[in-house]
Design a protein around this motif. Sequence first.
Motif, PDB file in Angstrom:
ATOM      1  N   GLU A   1      36.051  34.532  40.490  1.00  0.00           N
ATOM      2  CA  GLU A   1      36.758  35.244  40.758  1.00  0.00           C
ATOM      3  C   GLU A   1      37.815  34.849  39.551  1.00  0.00           C
ATOM      4  O   GLU A   1      38.100  36.050  39.331  1.00  0.00           O
ATOM      5  N   ALA A   2      38.468  33.997  38.759  1.00  0.00           N
ATOM      6  CA  ALA A   2      38.742  33.025  37.181  1.00  0.00           C
ATOM      7  C   ALA A   2      38.630  34.686  36.349  1.00  0.00           C
ATOM      8  O   ALA A   2      39.447  34.633  35.205  1.00  0.00           O
ATOM      9  N   LEU A   3      36.834  34.786  36.019  1.00  0.00           N
ATOM     10  CA  LEU A   3      36.672  34.930  35.109  1.00  0.00           C
ATOM     11  C   LEU A   3      37.499  36.719  35.567  1.00  0.00           C
ATOM     12  O   LEU A   3      37.685  37.094  34.761  1.00  0.00           O
ATOM     13  N   ALA A   4      36.908  37.498  36.110  1.00  0.00           N
ATOM     14  CA  ALA A   4      37.664  38.281  36.511  1.00  0.00           C
ATOM     15  C   ALA A   4      38.624  38.448  36.592  1.00  0.00           C
ATOM     16  O   ALA A   4      38.994  39.774  35.922  1.00  0.00           O
ATOM     17  N   LEU A   5      39.591  37.920  36.981  1.00  0.00           N
ATOM     18  CA  LEU A   5      41.200  38.922  37.356  1.00  0.00           C
ATOM     19  C   LEU A   5      41.554  38.154  35.583  1.00  0.00           C
ATOM     20  O   LEU A   5      42.426  38.988  35.371  1.00  0.00           O
ATOM     21  N   ALA A   6      40.392  37.402  34.516  1.00  0.00           N
ATOM     22  CA  ALA A   6      40.872  37.038  33.465  1.00  0.00           C
ATOM     23  C   ALA A   6      40.719  38.161  32.816  1.00  0.00           C
ATOM     24  O   ALA A   6      41.419  39.009  31.867  1.00  0.00           O
ATOM     25  N   VAL A   7      39.162  39.144  32.215  1.00  0.00           N
ATOM     26  CA  VAL A   7      39.211  39.997  32.012  1.00  0.00           C
ATOM     27  C   VAL A   7      40.182  41.221  32.401  1.00  0.00           C
ATOM     28  O   VAL A   7      41.083  42.303  31.817  1.00  0.00           O
ATOM     29  N   ASP A   8      40.357  41.312  34.027  1.00  0.00           N
ATOM     30  CA  ASP A   8      41.859  42.518  34.491  1.00  0.00           C
ATOM     31  C   ASP A   8      42.811  42.751  33.815  1.00  0.00           C
ATOM     32  O   ASP A   8      43.553  43.187  32.989  1.00  0.00           O
ATOM     33  N   ARG A   9      43.567  41.215  33.331  1.00  0.00           N
ATOM     34  CA  ARG A   9      44.772  40.687  32.958  1.00  0.00           C
ATOM     35  C   ARG A   9      45.069  40.822  31.309  1.00  0.00           C
ATOM     36  O   ARG A   9      45.941  40.982  30.523  1.00  0.00           O
TER      37      ARG A   9
ATOM     38  N   SER B   1      35.451  44.819  41.645  1.00  0.00           N
ATOM     39  CA  SER B   1      36.057  45.491  42.950  1.00  0.00           C
ATOM     40  C   SER B   1      36.854  44.398  43.592  1.00  0.00           C
ATOM     41  O   SER B   1      38.014  45.136  44.095  1.00  0.00           O
ATOM     42  N   ARG B   2      37.552  43.208  43.486  1.00  0.00           N
ATOM     43  CA  ARG B   2      38.284  42.708  44.287  1.00  0.00           C
ATOM     44  C   ARG B   2      39.387  42.292  43.180  1.00  0.00           C
ATOM     45  O   ARG B   2      40.542  41.430  43.721  1.00  0.00           O
ATOM     46  N   PHE B   3      39.074  42.004  42.045  1.00  0.00           N
ATOM     47  CA  PHE B   3      40.542  41.608  41.186  1.00  0.00           C
ATOM     48  C   PHE B   3      40.253  42.667  40.095  1.00  0.00           C
ATOM     49  O   PHE B   3      41.356  42.033  39.420  1.00  0.00           O
ATOM     50  N   VAL B   4      39.685  43.708  39.790  1.00  0.00           N
ATOM     51  CA  VAL B   4      40.480  43.909  38.694  1.00  0.00           C
ATOM     52  C   VAL B   4      40.898  45.707  39.097  1.00  0.00           C
ATOM     53  O   VAL B   4      40.065  46.127  40.068  1.00  0.00           O
ATOM     54  N   THR B   5      41.700  46.197  38.776  1.00  0.00           N
ATOM     55  CA  THR B   5      42.441  46.681  39.378  1.00  0.00           C
ATOM     56  C   THR B   5      42.576  47.915  38.457  1.00  0.00           C
ATOM     57  O   THR B   5      42.843  48.195  36.701  1.00  0.00           O
ATOM     58  N   LEU B   6      42.319  49.258  38.848  1.00  0.00           N
ATOM     59  CA  LEU B   6      41.908  50.394  37.991  1.00  0.00           C
ATOM     60  C   LEU B   6      43.352  50.987  37.721  1.00  0.00           C
ATOM     61  O   LEU B   6      43.448  52.832  38.082  1.00  0.00           O
TER      62      LEU B   6
END
Length: 575
Positions: free
Chosen positions: A375-383, A403-408
């Motif tokens: 989860e932390a990895l996906a959110l860091a990429v999104d950031r 799907s849960r942590f990357v916002t398009l």
Amino acid sequence: MTRTVARAIVDALKELDVRHVFGVVGDALNPLTDAIRTTDGIEWIGCRHEEAAAFAAGAQAQLSGRLGVCMGTVGPGSVHLLNGLYDAAKSHAPVLAVCGQVPLAELGTDYFQEVDNDQLFRDVAVYRATVTSPQQMPRMLESAVRAAVTQGGVAVLTVPGDLGEQEIEEDRSVRLAPDRPVTRPDDPALAEAARLVNAGSRTTLLVGRGAREAREEVLRLAELLAAPMVLTLKAKEGFEHDNPYQVGQTGLIGNPAASHALDGCDTLVMLGTDFPYRDWYPSGCKVVQIDTRAEHLGRRIPVDAPLAGDVGATLRALLPRLEATTDRSHLDDARSRFDSWTEDQHRLADPRHDRRWTGRLRALVDNRDHDVRPEALALAVDRHAADDAVFTSDTGMATVWLSRFVTLRGTRRLLGSYNLGSMANAMPQALGAQLWDPDRQVIAFCGDGGLSMLLGDLMTIKTYRLPVKLVLFDNRRLGMVKLEQEQAGLPEFGTELDNPDFAAVATALGLTGIRVTDPDALDDAVRQALEAPGPVLLDVLTNPREIAVPAKPTVGQGWGFAIAKVKETLASDRD
């Protein structure tokens, strides 16, 4: 002026604004690849596996809405295309596959490497044919392209190896395939749909990728009906950002708010979606469905008002017939639940979570090795990712975390094997995406099982100097299969992967390799990977015991998981 069959095909592809042809060279393709070599404006992209070529061509077709092209030589080369072409077909991407064949005189003799391509591609292609005479060209090519573009599918044209250099007597340019027509239902059907919607008081929208070009109309519908909007995964692109009505996804990768919005409605309006999981649909409600493909209407759930037509055109005709909903409690409740769930998820994704007392207790159970939480990895990429980044994701847990942590947000795009569910799609789709727009950031969410399956095409990325960023969720597992086994009460079996140091492999292949084992180093590593020039593989050792709780966890799933853990513990003790 006469042309060869090969030259006619390549000239037509250039006229169709095809810029890249993906494949692996071979003897039956030699006339075609030589014609590409001598044609400005169209480039041969030599892949290491034809499956990667088909995935890349499908990615370009989905991103551009135009024809993608791949090639496979006689026999095994064409067979290797099959999986990537199935993905294109199930994604309704217009793709032309040109396949080599044995010499014309040898057809039907069980010649060396002979495969009946017309039979092989029978299920996957909307058009398939073998050229047996130069006089069939370019009419046969026109038919193939027109079928692929107008039907949104795969066309396979097979060219025997000795036919490509033969000359065409009829010399004319290929007729461009027409755009798909825009249609809407007739007035009586619209009136019945409006009657059903107006009779309801709690409407929920289920929005799919087929509504992407109708964002404005869909948002007006949500506002008018005070309707929460549940998105399919493919509808994240175009509907997730700047949308006060969306409540995320449903299904196994979804969230409780979306599930509640569906279960609590008395009217469901489906827009451009063929969401396949029937267990996640609501019961006891009226259903209106709008889809350009009439065969999709009612095949997942009984539909009271089926409307065959373009979503935008249909809504423009339907909206004036609808009455505004004054009670916004259904929407407000769904949004409140969604906001709370999102806050909870982000709390779990905070790298500092495991240092708090609640996180330390949790880690004793599910992260004793203190690996990076996915989860932390996906959110860091999104950031850190650009607002116009193109994301691809491998089937499995990598898609769950995306799907849960990357916002398009912004103009971000999303690709994945979301209908076929193939492994190994993220990296070759990223390859095609990067060639489609060389100046755009392209990020692939890769599973270790998927990446290793087509690992050789990392060399394609290196050869063509593509600045693709590969984010590897390295949990040493086939993570989704592990979760499926445990939810069924089975101990984990056959899912463990004996992985190399993927960052070192990438470095050996000429890419930048970065390996992360410490959660505290994660954020800097993600930023470094995304800012680095050229291709980068970010190998992050993630927690293999991480669980993605579905939107509606059942008692049976809980018991199954508990039983599986007991069995795994007993097996470990015996070892």
